[in-house]
Design an enzyme around this catalytic site. Sequence first.
Site: not given
Length: 274
Positions: A35, A147, A184
């Site tokens: 991010h 991704k 995450s």
Amino acid sequence: MIIVKTISELKETLKQYNDKSIGFVPTMGALHDGHISLIRRARHENDIVVVSIFVNPTQFLAGEDLDKYPRKDEVDKKICELAKVDVLFMPNINDMYGDDEVKILAPSVKGYILEGFIRPGHFDGVLRVVCKLFNLVKPTNAYFGKKDAQQLVLIQQMVKDLFMDINIVPCELIRDSDGLALSSRNVYLSHEERQKALAISKSLKSAAKKIGMGELDVSVLQSLMSDVMCELDVEYIAFMDREFNKIEKIEIKNTIILVAARLGVTRLIDNIWI
Ligand code: PAF
């Protein structure tokens, strides 16, 4: 950095940036280096950077990890501040969704293969929230990681199909030093699962190496990758062109090789753009 929670606050805040270019990075929080690389790029290419953090319920299927999805609001705020974000938008669910709404549907083929096959309806939820966020933020440029390749391609298609005047900027996938693609959800992995998961990036690397040596036959590459991942519960190995059509032969500069695998309760996805 201004942190806004409501839509009216967001609109009021953005009014002052009327004539400025806005770079937008939509996220679900639990921010990692992937991010941060999107935010950095947005910072570099725009006058104003807006980041949203919203764990979007409509893109989770029943029984998925919505309730335990990592939430790290305080750390995320700090990260955004350090990355010189101008506006951090953290709406709550009632601001974003009402009852019996108009909905957006992902295209019936590309939205329902691979990730969309395993998670039917997932991309309807992604496009629905991204469309709402685009309408609120009105970005000049919006940044998405490679991704989530299928998500990226579908968002590019939504922008085109719905005549949205937004430039979608695909950004490089970021890996940990051991090769694992950042996500995450990596926090769910035990030490052992994480070690096993490295076979995913290794399989992609070995396919890329073989392609470099001239092998373009998808079935040969697929079996090579299966061998590398023989200890994993692989959901798919797919060879697509950059518009997400299936291919039988590698097209240099127009191929994405995608993998999804399950490690215990965790699903991991990874890919390489050839
Ligand atoms: O990639 C994500 O984090 C999410 O799917 C997105 C684009 C923020 C929509 O909720």
